[in-house]
Design an enzyme around this catalytic site. Structure first.
Site, PDB file in Angstrom:
ATOM      1  CD  GLU A 253     -10.234  -7.942  -4.030  1.00  0.00           C
ATOM      2  OE1 GLU A 253      -9.336  -7.264  -4.211  1.00  0.00           O
ATOM      3  OE2 GLU A 253     -11.242  -7.322  -2.999  1.00  0.00           O
TER       4      GLU A 253
ATOM      5  CG  ASP B   4      -6.048  -8.854  -2.946  1.00  0.00           C
ATOM      6  OD1 ASP B   4      -5.042  -9.117  -2.478  1.00  0.00           O
ATOM      7  OD2 ASP B   4      -6.681  -7.862  -2.451  1.00  0.00           O
TER       8      ASP B   4
ATOM      9  CB  CYS C 164     -10.262  -0.670  -9.436  1.00  0.00           C
ATOM     10  SG  CYS C 164     -10.673  -2.147  -8.505  1.00  0.00           S
TER      11      CYS C 164
ATOM     12  CG  HIS D 217      -2.157  -0.920   0.698  1.00  0.00           C
ATOM     13  ND1 HIS D 217      -2.230  -2.198   1.016  1.00  0.00           N
ATOM     14  CD2 HIS D 217      -3.323  -0.609   0.082  1.00  0.00           C
ATOM     15  CE1 HIS D 217      -3.428  -2.905   0.499  1.00  0.00           C
ATOM     16  NE2 HIS D 217      -3.869  -1.855  -0.210  1.00  0.00           N
TER      17      HIS D 217
HETATM   18  C1  PEP Z   1      -7.021  -5.084  -5.836  1.00  0.00           C
HETATM   19  O1  PEP Z   1      -6.717  -6.151  -4.913  1.00  0.00           O
HETATM   20  O2  PEP Z   1      -6.507  -5.279  -6.851  1.00  0.00           O
HETATM   21  C2  PEP Z   1      -7.290  -3.849  -5.202  1.00  0.00           C
HETATM   22  C3  PEP Z   1      -7.865  -2.724  -6.095  1.00  0.00           C
HETATM   23  O3  PEP Z   1      -7.688  -3.711  -3.931  1.00  0.00           O
HETATM   24  P1  PEP Z   1      -6.507  -3.473  -2.955  1.00  0.00           P
HETATM   25  O4  PEP Z   1      -5.194  -3.117  -3.440  1.00  0.00           O
HETATM   26  O5  PEP Z   1      -6.701  -2.263  -1.898  1.00  0.00           O
HETATM   27  O6  PEP Z   1      -6.497  -4.759  -2.127  1.00  0.00           O
HETATM   28 MG    MG Z   2      -7.647  -6.093  -3.098  1.00  0.00          MG
END
Ligand code: PEP
Ligand code: MG
Length: 756
Positions: free
Chosen positions: A605, A629, A676, A364
């Site tokens: 995901e 994910d 996304c 993150h």
């Molecule tokens: C993903 O898993 O691609 C996603 C957009 O969610 P995060 O990165 O917050 O897990």
């Molecule tokens: Mg995710």
């Protein structure tokens, strides 16, 4: 044996430099195995020769002088075969080659094992004995274990060795070898390293040049005085309850606080130019090692007391100083594990790049760096963090390389690339008002991913069509308790208002995995396969309902809010979540507020959601593929683990095929599909996503103009053709190369490497 290994590893880890580390290894191994010789050879990459770096048993004069070509001698033979060679009489072996200066003619038995780190042979560890006998299996396995255990430490010491001595040197090294990490966020940053660390971890304290020695010594003395008072206070608290022999511990602490060997030595280190926390770290580790090496168990335990005392002094030092907080104007933020809050503490105008020893592209903090348009390099496992503070660094977020004290030529080259990047991003700004439309008129909606309030304004300027993913966990993370309905409503309202009438997709709470809430700790063996995302919120409908109510109420009069559900792996979960959303909606209607039912989408995901995409699509308004994910779960590669990060790539053929299947399933039910995950912001991947027929892409603000540029330079037909070419490829490397060369040929190479 385990104990011996543990001790050697511990000593090597705190060794001051490569030479010291290697000497410890050869001495300890020779002693433990009872052999006549132990030596280490390391590969000199400049001429591909194996150099004798340390020996206990051979002529010490030959260290640094014996340099073996990589096709000569037994040592090179071990390295070439990348396996152990165990010989009763080495001179009989056809590869044997004799180096008179070492005095090795007297030895017959030979056991050599390769030292391998990340698949690269770094060198060879050799033991030899006078008599003619093969070493037994126990010995061979011990040496293999030592070499495997120490490979990382040797690689680390090698990197530190390279820069050791540069502190204070006026001349940078000519050809400083870059350290290889992982691309975290694109861009190139040049600047001064500022090491940040959790203030409770004494091992993580870096060395730092001190400006005013007198002031630093005074601060140190002041901290000592405070610790003395703390200890006296502690001691008097226990005077009634503890027997006198236990109280003696406090006296021992007080004696240490006045001892020449502990305090005096630290003071000398400060006077020599290191700041107090760095000087203290050196002394504490040195003393701790002395105690831990002792055979008497009582004295060994005293090593812990030293560490405790060190931690107390450190705490007092930090309370008094603001040293950690002053950042150079061209800060390159460096740390073992940079967190989102560490990054947020640096004034944005001063932050040039981020370098984190742990983590990868989808951690993150890397996502945050991309949102802020700051280059980041992750997973630089061999970076000697404690020794780089204040040094010049270059971080190349495309290739994942870090240059320590680069030469003038390298600096000039990277400055040129950084200038070109700036020019390119200025040119891209001109695309802001133009649609993301292919040359044959096919429009793709480009959205931004946000989650920090500070994201909103740059997101606005980017020409985005709305917010494709608002990660609601950030507002939850920065609080001391779950935020209430009204608190949340205000936060969501701000985002919805600032984008209205454009759509905003709010994702329900997705904690667990690598996102913890300080007030809701979850301890699990396997958190990414555990209690995460929708699984937590369905188990706590009271938290889910508050959030959904806040979302629906935030949208009153704007009606641009959509809800997205994370980590759905089963139709039952979706049914339950939809039930709760309808319940919240009905409640609010009953309360008399004029609200509309939001559109609801599911994140795809996890692999089960791919195979059930049709069943999910039938129940909702849209699908959004979370490639971060999805890649992690399809490839079984932890998205944050730098050791396996080379295996983590969303352009893996399996991920591409899974995504195509999702699009096809959604089409059957006439539902739109979006991406996304970070893949949506990868300009090379954008070609494939257009080819797959994605309706929209949601990405960090900084990626948006780049992806738009690619889309505007394509026809949909060409994108489909490229996708079919890629589908014939069986490995991710060929796919990347193919797409990069397409970008390069169309004059867009600057999107996937440094420069324009
Ligand atoms: C993903 O898993 O691609 C996603 C957009 O969610 P995060 O990165 O917050 O897990
Ligand atoms: Mg995710």
């Amino acid at each position: 044996m385990l104990e011996t290994l543990r001790r050697i590893t511990q000593e090597v880890n705190v060794a001051q430099n490569l030479e010291a580390a290697l000497n410890i290894i050869v001495q300890r191994v020779k002693q433990f195995m009872g052999v006549d010789v132990c030596s280490v050879f390391l590969l000199d990459r400049s001429d591909q020769r194996y150099v004798l770096m340390a020996t206990d048993g051979l002529n010490p004069e030959s260290v640094g002088r014996v340099r073996l070509a990589n096709d000569r001698g037994l040592v090179s033979y071990v390295a070439r075969r990348a396996e152990a060679i165990n010989l009763g009489n080495a001179p009989d072996h056809p590869q044997f080659c004799y180096f008179p200066e070492t005095g090795e003619e007297q030895y017959h038995a030979f056991l050599g094992v390769p030292i391998i780190h990340h698949r690269q042979v770094l060198g060879v560890l050799v033991v030899q004995s006078h008599d003619q006998h093969r070493f037994d299996d126990d010995n061979e396995n011990f040496l293999i274990t030592v070499a495997a255990q120490l490979a990382g430490a040797i690689a680390h010491a090698d990197a530190s060795g390279g820069i050791e001595g540069l502190r204070g040197a006026t001349q940078p090294v000519k050809d400083s070898r870059p350290l290889q990490g992982l691309p975290g966020a694109p861009g190139v940053g040049l600047g001064t390293a500022r090491v940040v660390f959790p203030s409770t971890d004494i091992n993580a304290v870096p060395d730092r040049d001190v400006g005013n020695v007198k002031k630093e010594v005074a601060a140190f003395e002041h901290a000592l005085q405070l610790v003395r008072e703390d200890i006296k206070a502690l001691s008097s608290r226990f005077i009634e309850t503890l027997p006198s022999e236990d109280l003696a511990l406090f006296d021992a602490y007080l004696l240490m606080l006045d001892s020449e060997s502990f305090i005096g030595v630290t003071r000398e280190r400060i006077v020599a130019g290191n700041w107090a926390p760095g000087a203290l770290r050196e002394t504490v580790l040195e003393h701790e090692k002395l105690f831990k090496d002792m055979d008497d168990p009582y004295l060994r335990e005293r090593g812990d007391d030293i560490r405790d005392l060190g931690r107390r002094i450190l705490e007092r030092l930090f309370q008094a100083s603001t040293g950690q907080k002053d950042y150079p104007d061209d800060t390159i933020l460096v740390g073992e594990e940079i967190t989102a809050t560490m990054l947020a503490e640096v004034p944005p105008s001063k932050l040039k790049a981020v370098v984190s020893v742990r983590g990868s592209r989808t951690s993150h903090v890397a996502i945050l760096a991309r949102a802020l348009n700051i280059p980041a390099v992750m997973g630089t496992e061999d970076l000697p963090v404690s020794r780089v503070d204040g040094l010049q660094l270059i971080a190349d977020g495309y290739s994942g390389r870090v240059y320590i004290t680069p030469s003038e030529t390298i600096k000039i080259e990277f400055q040129r690339l950084a200038d070109e990047e700036l020019a390119l991003s200025d040119e891209l700004k001109e695309l802001k008002e133009l649609p993301a439309e292919t040359q044959d008129g096919h429009k793709i909606l480009l959205y931004v991913n946000t989650g920090l309030l500070s994201d909103i304004s740059p997101a606005h300027d980017s020409g985005a069509e709305g917010v494709g993913l608002y990660r609601t966990e950030f507002p939850f993370m920065i609080r001391q308790r779950f935020p209430g309905e009204e608190e949340q409503r205000k936060i969501y309202r701000e985002v919805l208002e600032s984008f209205a009438p454009k759509p905003v997709i709010l994702r329900t709470l997705d904690v667990g995995g690598d996102k913890a809430l300080p007030y809701f700790p979850i301890t699990e063996e396997n958190p990414f396969l555990g209690w995460r995302g929708i699984r937590i919120t369905l188990d706590h409908p009271e938290i889910f309902l508050v959030q959904v109510r806040a979302m629906i109420r935030a949208s009153v009069g704007l009606n641009n809010m959509n809800i997205l559900l994370p980590m759905i792996s089963d139709v039952g979960e979706l049914n339950d979540a939809l039930g709760l959303i309808h319940q919240a909606y009905a409640e609010i209607l009953e309360e008399g507020e004029e609200v509309v039912m939001p559109k609801v989408g599911v994140m795809i995901e996890v692999p089960s959601a791919v195979y059930q995409a049709g069943s999910l699509a039938r129940r909702v308004d849209f699908l959004s593929i979370g490639t971060n994910d999805l890649t992690q779960y399809l490839l079984a590669v932890d998205r944050n683990n730098s050791r396996v990060a080379e295996l983590y790539d969303s352009m893996h053929p399996a991920v591409i095929r899974a995504m195509i299947q999702v699009v096809e399933s959604a089409r059957v039910h006439g539902k739109p599909v979006s991406v996304c995950g970070e893949m949506a912001g990868d300009p090379a991947a954008a070609i494939l996503l257009v080819g797959m027929g994605m309706d929209s892409l949601s990405m960090s603000v900084s990626s948006l103009p780049k992806v738009k540029w690619v889309i505007r330079n394509l026809t949909r037909e060409r994108a489909r053709e490229i996708l079919s070419e890629v589908l014939l490829m069986e490995d991710v490397r060929s796919i990347r190369q193919h797409l990069n060369s397409i970008l390069e040929e169309s004059g867009m190479g600057g999107l996937v490497r440094a420069g324009k």
